[in-house]
Write an enzyme that holds these catalytic residues in place. Structure first.
Site, PDB file in Angstrom:
ATOM      1  N   ARG A   1       2.548   0.877   5.321  1.00 31.16           N
ATOM      2  CA  ARG A   1       1.088   0.865   5.155  1.00 31.16           C
ATOM      3  C   ARG A   1       0.530   2.228   4.716  1.00 31.16           C
ATOM      4  NH1 ARG A   1      -0.725  -4.011   7.309  1.00 31.16           N
ATOM      5  NH2 ARG A   1       0.595  -4.843   8.962  1.00 31.16           N
TER       6      ARG A   1
ATOM      7  N   ARG B   1      -7.152 -12.297  15.007  1.00 32.42           N
ATOM      8  CA  ARG B   1      -5.887 -11.694  14.587  1.00 32.42           C
ATOM      9  C   ARG B   1      -5.754 -10.289  15.172  1.00 32.42           C
ATOM     10  NH1 ARG B   1      -4.666  -8.771   9.026  1.00 32.42           N
ATOM     11  NH2 ARG B   1      -2.456  -8.336   9.359  1.00 32.42           N
TER      12      ARG B   1
ATOM     13  N   ALA C   1      -3.540  -6.472   3.020  1.00 33.88           N
ATOM     14  CA  ALA C   1      -2.144  -6.145   2.713  1.00 33.88           C
ATOM     15  C   ALA C   1      -1.897  -5.927   1.228  1.00 33.88           C
ATOM     16  CB  ALA C   1      -1.224  -7.249   3.237  1.00 33.88           C
TER      17      ALA C   1
ATOM     18  N   HIS D   1      -1.038  -2.375  -0.308  1.00 38.95           N
ATOM     19  CA  HIS D   1       0.290  -1.774  -0.328  1.00 38.95           C
ATOM     20  C   HIS D   1       1.224  -2.422  -1.338  1.00 38.95           C
ATOM     21  CE1 HIS D   1      -1.554  -0.421   3.344  1.00 38.95           C
ATOM     22  NE2 HIS D   1      -1.558  -1.668   3.790  1.00 38.95           N
TER      23      HIS D   1
ATOM     24  N   GLU E   1     -12.867   1.681  -1.242  1.00 41.96           N
ATOM     25  CA  GLU E   1     -11.802   1.031  -0.471  1.00 41.96           C
ATOM     26  C   GLU E   1     -12.075   1.270   1.015  1.00 41.96           C
ATOM     27  OE1 GLU E   1      -6.941   1.501   0.115  1.00 41.96           O
ATOM     28  OE2 GLU E   1      -7.977   2.706  -1.374  1.00 41.96           O
TER      29      GLU E   1
ATOM     30  N   ASN F   1     -12.073  -4.308   0.982  1.00 41.20           N
ATOM     31  CA  ASN F   1     -10.937  -4.208   1.894  1.00 41.20           C
ATOM     32  C   ASN F   1      -9.857  -5.132   1.342  1.00 41.20           C
ATOM     33  OD1 ASN F   1      -9.012  -4.326   3.895  1.00 41.20           O
ATOM     34  ND2 ASN F   1     -10.489  -4.374   5.571  1.00 41.20           N
TER      35      ASN F   1
ATOM     36  N   ASP G   1      -4.946  -2.168 -11.451  1.00 41.82           N
ATOM     37  CA  ASP G   1      -5.283  -2.309 -12.866  1.00 41.82           C
ATOM     38  C   ASP G   1      -6.657  -2.944 -13.058  1.00 41.82           C
ATOM     39  OD1 ASP G   1      -2.896  -1.156 -13.701  1.00 41.82           O
ATOM     40  OD2 ASP G   1      -1.926  -3.068 -14.146  1.00 41.82           O
TER      41      ASP G   1
ATOM     42  N   TYR H   1      -7.580  -4.821  15.252  1.00 43.27           N
ATOM     43  CA  TYR H   1      -8.743  -5.107  14.418  1.00 43.27           C
ATOM     44  C   TYR H   1     -10.021  -5.385  15.194  1.00 43.27           C
ATOM     45  CZ  TYR H   1      -5.132  -5.478  10.887  1.00 43.27           C
ATOM     46  OH  TYR H   1      -4.082  -5.209  10.062  1.00 43.27           O
TER      47      TYR H   1
ATOM     48  N   ARG I   1      -0.004   3.679  11.334  1.00 39.15           N
ATOM     49  CA  ARG I   1       0.702   2.418  11.547  1.00 39.15           C
ATOM     50  C   ARG I   1       2.068   2.451  10.866  1.00 39.15           C
ATOM     51  NH1 ARG I   1      -3.090  -2.454  10.420  1.00 39.15           N
ATOM     52  NH2 ARG I   1      -1.369  -3.490  11.496  1.00 39.15           N
TER      53      ARG I   1
ATOM     54  N   HIS J   1     -10.685   0.263   5.135  1.00 37.30           N
ATOM     55  CA  HIS J   1      -9.699  -0.325   6.050  1.00 37.30           C
ATOM     56  C   HIS J   1     -10.193  -0.159   7.474  1.00 37.30           C
ATOM     57  CE1 HIS J   1      -6.816  -0.981   2.902  1.00 37.30           C
ATOM     58  NE2 HIS J   1      -7.127   0.219   2.442  1.00 37.30           N
ATOM     59  N   ILE J   2     -10.050  -1.197   8.257  1.00 35.92           N
ATOM     60  CA  ILE J   2     -10.518  -1.203   9.637  1.00 35.92           C
ATOM     61  C   ILE J   2      -9.675  -0.266  10.497  1.00 35.92           C
ATOM     62  CG2 ILE J   2     -10.792  -2.655  11.694  1.00 35.92           C
ATOM     63  CD1 ILE J   2     -11.348  -5.004   9.648  1.00 35.92           C
ATOM     64  N   SER J   3      -8.363  -0.376  10.376  1.00 34.83           N
ATOM     65  CA  SER J   3      -7.459   0.459  11.172  1.00 34.83           C
ATOM     66  C   SER J   3      -7.090   1.716  10.394  1.00 34.83           C
ATOM     67  CB  SER J   3      -6.193  -0.320  11.528  1.00 34.83           C
ATOM     68  OG  SER J   3      -5.413  -0.549  10.361  1.00 34.83           O
TER      69      SER J   3
ATOM     70  N   PRO K   1      -6.647 -10.703   1.896  1.00 40.42           N
ATOM     71  CA  PRO K   1      -5.918 -11.667   2.707  1.00 40.42           C
ATOM     72  C   PRO K   1      -5.964 -11.380   4.202  1.00 40.42           C
ATOM     73  CG  PRO K   1      -4.399 -10.224   1.545  1.00 40.42           C
ATOM     74  CD  PRO K   1      -5.769  -9.948   1.005  1.00 40.42           C
ATOM     75  N   ASN K   2      -6.066 -12.456   4.940  1.00 38.06           N
ATOM     76  CA  ASN K   2      -6.035 -12.499   6.399  1.00 38.06           C
ATOM     77  C   ASN K   2      -7.285 -11.939   7.065  1.00 38.06           C
ATOM     78  OD1 ASN K   2      -3.391 -13.688   6.484  1.00 38.06           O
ATOM     79  ND2 ASN K   2      -2.611 -11.674   5.886  1.00 38.06           N
TER      80      ASN K   2
END
Length: 153
Positions: free
Chosen positions: A117, A18, A82, A85, A104, A79, A92, A23, A113, A106-108, A10-11
């Site tokens: 998170r 954003r 959100a 978390h 997995e 990725n 599963d 990001y 943060r 993640h950009i940040s 998402p996002n």
């Protein structure tokens, strides 16, 4: 040519607009092109999929597991945004398609943060994790995934 799947949650369709301070200015299309180039350089094809819907991502992981069993898909870079978390369901789903390797990304640096998170439901099911390298982390994740695939041989 073996195929890798790039999944974005998402996002992430908002990349480039954003929170550019977190990001960056790179768009999702830029990330997908960067990943395609990295995959091809390593001898792989790449498919990309983004969804803001948890169920669509779960369905894609299930499909990836079936494709892995038939030899049609080598691994996944994911990725989860959100959902990292919050989603036991994605945990599963990844656990249910083992031995499909899922990296997995993640950009940040999520650990630098907000406290919420700092926990990932995805990490315990992932074959590896890349965090905090900006969008370059996607390339690092692809390179790591390819190494894991080669080691599993």
């Amino acid at each position: 040519m073996p195929t890798l799947l790039l999944l974005n949650g998402p996002n992430l369709n908002l990349l480039g607009t954003r929170e550019p301070g977190v990001y960056g200015a790179t768009t999702l299309a830029d990330v997908e092109a960067q990943c395609l180039a990295a995959a091809q350089r390593l001898g792989f094809a790449l498919e990309a999929f983004q969804s803001n819907h948890e169920g669509a991502l779960i369905d894609k992981i299930h499909e990836a597991g079936r494709r892995h069993k038939t030899g049609d898909l080598a691994g996944v870079v994911f990725n989860p945004g959100a959902f990292t978390h919050t989603s036991v369901a994605l945990f599963d789903a990844i656990g249910g398609v083992k031995p499909l390797p899922v990296i997995e990304v993640h950009i940040s640096n999520v650990h630098a943060r907000e406290a919420f998170r700092h926990h990932s439901y995805i990490s315990p099911a992932a074959a590896g994790i890349v965090i905090g390298f900006g969008t370059d982390g996607y390339t690092l994740a692809i390179e790591g995934l390819v190494r894991k695939i080669a080691a599993a041989g």
